[in-house]
Design a protein around this motif. Structure first.
Motif, PDB file in Angstrom:
ATOM      1  N   LYS A   1       0.806  -1.210   0.000  1.00 53.57           N
ATOM      2  CA  LYS A   1       0.000   0.000   0.000  1.00 53.57           C
ATOM      3  C   LYS A   1       0.843   1.266   0.000  1.00 53.57           C
ATOM      4  N   PHE A   2       2.166   1.137   0.231  1.00 55.29           N
ATOM      5  CA  PHE A   2       3.035   2.299   0.229  1.00 55.29           C
ATOM      6  C   PHE A   2       3.913   2.349  -1.016  1.00 55.29           C
TER       7      PHE A   2
ATOM      8  N   THR B   1       4.345   5.709  -2.715  1.00 50.87           N
ATOM      9  CA  THR B   1       4.635   6.855  -1.867  1.00 50.87           C
ATOM     10  C   THR B   1       5.890   7.572  -2.354  1.00 50.87           C
TER      11      THR B   1
ATOM     12  N   GLY C   1       5.018  12.452   2.443  1.00 47.31           N
ATOM     13  CA  GLY C   1       5.181  11.005   2.513  1.00 47.31           C
ATOM     14  C   GLY C   1       5.616  10.501   3.875  1.00 47.31           C
TER      15      GLY C   1
ATOM     16  N   ASP D   1       4.006  10.578   6.695  1.00 42.76           N
ATOM     17  CA  ASP D   1       2.937  10.015   7.523  1.00 42.76           C
ATOM     18  C   ASP D   1       2.974   8.492   7.526  1.00 42.76           C
ATOM     19  N   GLU D   2       3.190   7.889   6.353  1.00 43.38           N
ATOM     20  CA  GLU D   2       3.204   6.425   6.262  1.00 43.38           C
ATOM     21  C   GLU D   2       4.381   5.827   7.036  1.00 43.38           C
ATOM     22  N   VAL D   3       5.543   6.462   6.904  1.00 50.33           N
ATOM     23  CA  VAL D   3       6.725   5.981   7.611  1.00 50.33           C
ATOM     24  C   VAL D   3       6.522   6.085   9.119  1.00 50.33           C
TER      25      VAL D   3
ATOM     26  N   THR E   1       3.748   6.097  10.732  1.00 50.69           N
ATOM     27  CA  THR E   1       2.744   5.125  11.178  1.00 50.69           C
ATOM     28  C   THR E   1       3.380   3.765  11.437  1.00 50.69           C
ATOM     29  N   ILE E   2       4.269   3.339  10.544  1.00 51.85           N
ATOM     30  CA  ILE E   2       4.943   2.051  10.722  1.00 51.85           C
ATOM     31  C   ILE E   2       5.783   2.066  11.997  1.00 51.85           C
TER      32      ILE E   2
ATOM     33  N   VAL F   1       9.427   0.474   1.977  1.00 49.86           N
ATOM     34  CA  VAL F   1       8.316   1.414   2.129  1.00 49.86           C
ATOM     35  C   VAL F   1       8.474   2.530   1.111  1.00 49.86           C
ATOM     36  N   GLY F   2       7.617   2.551   0.106  1.00 46.55           N
ATOM     37  CA  GLY F   2       7.697   3.589  -0.906  1.00 46.55           C
ATOM     38  C   GLY F   2       9.064   3.647  -1.537  1.00 46.55           C
TER      39      GLY F   2
END
Length: 203
Positions: free
Chosen positions: A34-35, A38, A44, A46-48, A50-51, A173-174
């Motif tokens: 899902k990333f 990214t 970008g 926010d996703e990092v 969150t993990i 991640v992305g």
């Protein structure tokens, strides 16, 4: 990426699979689909984050207020984060954990955090074939991890150590990667600055 990697001289390279280390090299590499799209700029992060919050809460607590670290990551096109596991944080002991939380050690905590980030992607394969990396905090050595054998002779290569901490798994991640490590990778010498304060928990 070359500017952040220190070449490894006179070694015998092992085969590496397309998804990272082969099973023989002892690293699990996975991608969070899902990333995948990214783009690592300010939006970008926010996703990092969150993990880190969900999987590495103690490390997230250490670096979440480090404005310099996050600005450098946000200004980069790709990234690498070495995230100590919860077990690694626990292994610090109560004294060290108290020191990291003490406001007087804020600068020390930020410096430790900087040793766990690079403003460019360094893949699991690149780590395995490198002699060191240059993090935001400074240079960190890399060596092949071996199991078995006697007195450093023989045995089997089963991964890589970054600053004496073994990479357990790598999460793509992305446009970057988070490497989970089983310990902190900053120079132990940094703790002397905390000890000099004679705060609760100091030796």
């Amino acid at each position: 990426m070359a500017k952040f990697i220190i070449a490894l001289a006179a070694v015998s390279y092992c085969a590496v699979g397309v998804n990272g280390f082969t099973a023989a090299n002892g690293i699990t590499s996975k991608s969070l689909g899902k990333f995948e799209n990214t783009v690592l700029r300010a939006q970008g992060m926010d996703e990092v984050q969150t993990i880190l919050q969900e999987s590495y809460p103690e490390f997230d607590s250490l670096i979440k207020g480090n404005e310099e670290l996050w600005k450098k990551l946000s200004d980069s096109d790709s990234f690498t984060i070495f995230a100590p596991s919860s077990a690694a944080y626990k292994a610090l002991g109560e004294d060290r954990k108290k020191q990291l939380k003490d406001p007087r050690n804020g600068e020390l905590a930020e410096k430790i955090g900087m040793y766990h980030a690079i403003g460019e992607e360094v893949t699991a394969e690149a780590l395995f074939n490198a002699g060191g990396v240059i993090t935001m905090g400074g240079e960190v050595s890399i060596e092949r991890n071996r199991s078995g054998g006697m007195f450093g002779v023989g045995g089997t290569e089963d991964g890589v150590k970054v600053g004496n901490s073994k990479v357990v798994q790598s999460i793509n991640v992305g446009s970057g990667v988070i490497h989970e490590v089983d310990g902190f990778i900053h120079p132990f010498l940094l703790w002397r600055y905390a000890d000099q304060l004679r705060i609760p928990g100091s030796q």
